[in-house]
Design a protein around this motif. Sequence first.
Motif, PDB file in Angstrom:
ATOM      1  N   ASN A   1     123.190  24.402  51.522  1.00 33.76           N
ATOM      2  CA  ASN A   1     122.442  23.179  51.209  1.00 33.76           C
ATOM      3  C   ASN A   1     123.206  21.933  51.640  1.00 33.76           C
ATOM      4  O   ASN A   1     122.613  20.973  52.140  1.00 33.76           O
ATOM      5  CB  ASN A   1     122.107  23.102  49.721  1.00 33.76           C
ATOM      6  CG  ASN A   1     121.022  24.075  49.331  1.00 33.76           C
ATOM      7  OD1 ASN A   1     120.179  24.437  50.141  1.00 33.76           O
ATOM      8  ND2 ASN A   1     121.044  24.515  48.091  1.00 33.76           N
ATOM      9  N   LEU A   2     124.516  21.945  51.466  1.00 33.56           N
ATOM     10  CA  LEU A   2     125.330  20.814  51.884  1.00 33.56           C
ATOM     11  C   LEU A   2     125.244  20.622  53.394  1.00 33.56           C
ATOM     12  O   LEU A   2     125.132  19.495  53.883  1.00 33.56           O
ATOM     13  CB  LEU A   2     126.783  21.022  51.452  1.00 33.56           C
ATOM     14  CG  LEU A   2     127.749  19.883  51.742  1.00 33.56           C
ATOM     15  CD1 LEU A   2     127.318  18.604  51.045  1.00 33.56           C
ATOM     16  CD2 LEU A   2     129.149  20.270  51.322  1.00 33.56           C
ATOM     17  N   LYS A   3     125.263  21.716  54.121  1.00 39.48           N
ATOM     18  CA  LYS A   3     125.151  21.645  55.586  1.00 39.48           C
ATOM     19  C   LYS A   3     123.777  21.090  55.995  1.00 39.48           C
ATOM     20  O   LYS A   3     123.679  20.290  56.925  1.00 39.48           O
ATOM     21  CB  LYS A   3     125.379  23.032  56.192  1.00 39.48           C
ATOM     22  CG  LYS A   3     125.539  23.023  57.669  1.00 39.48           C
ATOM     23  CD  LYS A   3     126.818  22.322  58.066  1.00 39.48           C
ATOM     24  CE  LYS A   3     127.036  22.412  59.558  1.00 39.48           C
ATOM     25  NZ  LYS A   3     128.141  21.579  60.014  1.00 39.48           N
ATOM     26  N   VAL A   4     122.738  21.478  55.289  1.00 37.80           N
ATOM     27  CA  VAL A   4     121.393  20.961  55.566  1.00 37.80           C
ATOM     28  C   VAL A   4     121.362  19.451  55.335  1.00 37.80           C
ATOM     29  O   VAL A   4     120.850  18.690  56.165  1.00 37.80           O
ATOM     30  CB  VAL A   4     120.334  21.670  54.690  1.00 37.80           C
ATOM     31  CG1 VAL A   4     118.979  20.965  54.781  1.00 37.80           C
ATOM     32  CG2 VAL A   4     120.200  23.132  55.109  1.00 37.80           C
TER      33      VAL A   4
ATOM     34  N   LEU B   1     132.201  25.686  46.034  1.00 36.15           N
ATOM     35  CA  LEU B   1     130.752  25.793  46.144  1.00 36.15           C
ATOM     36  C   LEU B   1     130.349  27.239  46.396  1.00 36.15           C
ATOM     37  O   LEU B   1     131.059  27.991  47.062  1.00 36.15           O
ATOM     38  CB  LEU B   1     130.247  24.928  47.304  1.00 36.15           C
ATOM     39  CG  LEU B   1     130.500  23.428  47.195  1.00 36.15           C
ATOM     40  CD1 LEU B   1     129.979  22.726  48.452  1.00 36.15           C
ATOM     41  CD2 LEU B   1     129.856  22.845  45.968  1.00 36.15           C
ATOM     42  N   SER B   2     129.185  27.594  45.866  1.00 39.59           N
ATOM     43  CA  SER B   2     128.631  28.912  46.166  1.00 39.59           C
ATOM     44  C   SER B   2     128.143  28.909  47.613  1.00 39.59           C
ATOM     45  O   SER B   2     128.059  27.854  48.261  1.00 39.59           O
ATOM     46  CB  SER B   2     127.466  29.221  45.227  1.00 39.59           C
ATOM     47  OG  SER B   2     126.371  28.366  45.537  1.00 39.59           O
TER      48      SER B   2
END
Length: 55
Positions: free
Chosen positions: A14-17, A7-8
């Motif tokens: 965004n994944l953490k969000v 992942l960038s």
Amino acid sequence: MDIPTKLSLEQSFNLKVYEEQVKGLSQEQAQTFLLEVLRQLMIKENVIKHLLKQV
């Protein structure tokens, strides 16, 4: 062809969000959310296949 599998930085953020958002969901809400994400991934796959046929 070298396909990127990491992942960038933006995607990781965004994944953490999303991770923080789903922590507060009930099991039923999480299942609904999961099914919607899967539906959207399937649509994305269909769009990519369609675009590749156009080339």
